[in-house]
Structures are given as structure tokens and as C-alpha cells.
Design an enzyme around this catalytic site. Structure first.
Site, mmCIF file in Angstrom:
data_model
loop_
_atom_site.group_PDB
_atom_site.id
_atom_site.type_symbol
_atom_site.label_atom_id
_atom_site.label_comp_id
_atom_site.label_asym_id
_atom_site.label_seq_id
_atom_site.Cartn_x
_atom_site.Cartn_y
_atom_site.Cartn_z
ATOM 1 N N ARG A 110 0.733 -1.128 0.049
ATOM 2 C CA ARG A 110 -0.108 -0.087 -0.123
ATOM 3 C C ARG A 110 1.170 1.571 0.337
ATOM 4 N NH1 ARG A 110 -2.057 -3.057 4.213
ATOM 5 N NH2 ARG A 110 -4.001 -4.404 3.818
ATOM 6 N N LYS A 118 -3.181 -1.145 8.121
ATOM 7 C CA LYS A 118 -4.853 -2.074 8.294
ATOM 8 C C LYS A 118 -5.372 -3.298 8.841
ATOM 9 C CE LYS A 118 -6.443 1.219 4.250
ATOM 10 N NZ LYS A 118 -6.578 1.237 2.835
ATOM 11 N N HIS A 177 -3.178 1.784 -5.422
ATOM 12 C CA HIS A 177 -3.571 0.917 -4.332
ATOM 13 C C HIS A 177 -2.991 0.148 -5.863
ATOM 14 C CE1 HIS A 177 -4.460 -1.090 -0.884
ATOM 15 N NE2 HIS A 177 -5.552 -1.869 -1.449
ATOM 16 N N ARG A 188 -0.526 -2.994 -5.190
ATOM 17 C CA ARG A 188 -0.914 -3.849 -5.040
ATOM 18 C C ARG A 188 -1.482 -4.747 -5.587
ATOM 19 N NH1 ARG A 188 -1.187 -5.768 0.627
ATOM 20 N NH2 ARG A 188 -2.407 -6.277 1.102
ATOM 21 N N HIS A 237 -2.822 -10.282 4.329
ATOM 22 C CA HIS A 237 -3.965 -10.188 4.201
ATOM 23 C C HIS A 237 -4.603 -11.539 5.748
ATOM 24 C CE1 HIS A 237 -5.156 -9.906 -0.083
ATOM 25 N NE2 HIS A 237 -5.222 -8.595 0.639
ATOM 26 N N TYR A 284 -8.698 -12.070 -5.826
ATOM 27 C CA TYR A 284 -7.837 -12.932 -6.953
ATOM 28 C C TYR A 284 -7.913 -14.184 -7.571
ATOM 29 C CZ TYR A 284 -4.855 -8.362 -4.799
ATOM 30 O OH TYR A 284 -5.032 -7.279 -4.151
#
Length: 200
Positions: free
Chosen positions: A56, A85, A149, A152, A175, A184
Site C-alpha cells: 500500500r 490496516k 493501490h 498492490r 491478509h 484474485y
């Protein structure tokens, strides 16, 4: 009388997809290196690392999470990625070309604790990177409105199309919830290559 600023439209209004393909990433990187800016090499490495490590913008630059020199393990050829995040931080390998560019950048800004700094030697601001990527994308002639972004997302898209499994990609991108990684798999057109269309 106070006027309310216009509400920003959804991303779908500006573009059909939220990731860049490998050829688009390559065009962006080539356009960065071909610029006459004295910071072309810094900008190239910034975008390369944002793509290769699924960063990010706030994980690449900025005082809180931005990449720092003490995160680089030169002897092991690795770097510690601090995620934001609520994502999981972790160690990533550095490829040889990244190490070469990092050493050059270290020589250019020997006093800075941050890897990516401004002309004054201060850590780059996220807004500066947003503007930079927008300019370079226009110079590269990309037919899509690019934002930070997307680098990423381009990483996730690239890895799933190279055949890496969802769990590996989840760990790589940090994640915590695998649902964020599973999106994805929907971008992997290779799944449909064996469809037989007969004479049509």
C-alpha cells in the site's frame, strides 16, 4: 451560503478494473526510468517495490509505516515489511536488482532513516507518490486511470496467474482474512484456457 463539495463517484465510474497487468506495470517502470528527473532511479525502485511486495502507498512511504533502512537485512537479502490496516507484517526476499538499486539510493541519502525521501531528505508523503504515479501513467500512455493501490492489486493478479496458491498469496500480502485474497482467483483467466469451443 455553504456549498457541499461534489461527492466522489465510485471506482467503477473511472475504470473497469482495479489492477494493472504485467505489461502495464512494465510500461510504468520503463516510463519512470526514461524520465529526465534526477530522482528517476528512486521513483523506479519505489514503484518496483510497491509492485513486487504488494505495498500500500502508506507501507512504502510515510512516517508511520514507510520503509526504513533498518528493515533491510543486507546479508540475507531480505526486508521486513510493516503492514498497515491490521494486515500481518512479515519478511520478504529482495531480488538482486532491488539490492543494487537500494545500495545506490543509500549512497544518495546516507543520513535518512527512511528509504524513500524527498529532495530535502525528508520521508516522502503519500500524496506525492499518488501524484507521481498519475503523471508517470500518463507519460506511459496507459489507457486506464491509475492509482497507487493498483500496484498492490497488480501483485496479487500477477501471483495468481503464475499459479501460486491462495494461502501463499495471503501470507505474502499479509491478509488476515483469506476472503480478501480469494478475489484474485477470479482474475485468473488461465483457468479457462482449456475450454473447448469446437468450431466456434
Amino acid at each position: 451560503m455553504k456549498t457541499t463539495p461534489p461527492k466522489r463517484k465510485s471506482n467503477k465510474h473511472y475504470r473497469s478494473r482495479e489492477y494493472l497487468t504485467p505489461s502495464e506495470v512494465r510500461s510504468l517502470l520503463n516510463a519512470t526510468l526514461s524520465r529526465t528527473s534526477r530522482y528517476a532511479e528512486r521513483d523506479f525502485l519505489l514503484m518496483l517495490m510497491m509492485f513486487r511486495h504488494g505495498l500500500r502507498v502508506g507501507e512504502a512511504v510515510g512516517e508511520k509505516y514507510g520503509l526504513r533502512w533498518d528493515a533491510v537485512m543486507w546479508g540475507e537479502g531480505q526486508i521486513f515489511i510493516t503492514r498497515e490496516k491490521g494486515s500481518d507484517s512479515g519478511v520478504h526476499p529482495l531480488r538482486e536488482d532491488e539490492l543494487v538499486h537500494l545500495k545506490k539510493l543509500r549512497e544518495q541519502f546516507p543520513e535518512s532513516k527512511y528509504i524513500f525521501v524527498s529532495e530535502r531528505g525528508e520521508v516522502m508523503k503519500t500524496d506525492a507518490v499518488r501524484k507521481l504515479i498519475g503523471r508517470v501513467a500518463a507519460e506511459a500512455g496507459l489507457d486506464i486511470k491509475v492509482h497507487c493501490h493498483m500496484m498492490r492489486h497488480a501483485c496479487g493478479y500477477f501471483l495468481v496467474n503464475r499459479g501460486y496458491n491462495t494461502r501463499e498469496i495471503q501470507d505474502f500480502l499479509g491478509h488476515r482474512d483469506i476472503k480478501h485474497t480469494e478475489k484474485y482467483t477470479k482474475l485468473n483467466a488461465q483457468r479457462f484456457m482449456n475450454f473447448d469451443w469446437g468450431d466456434l
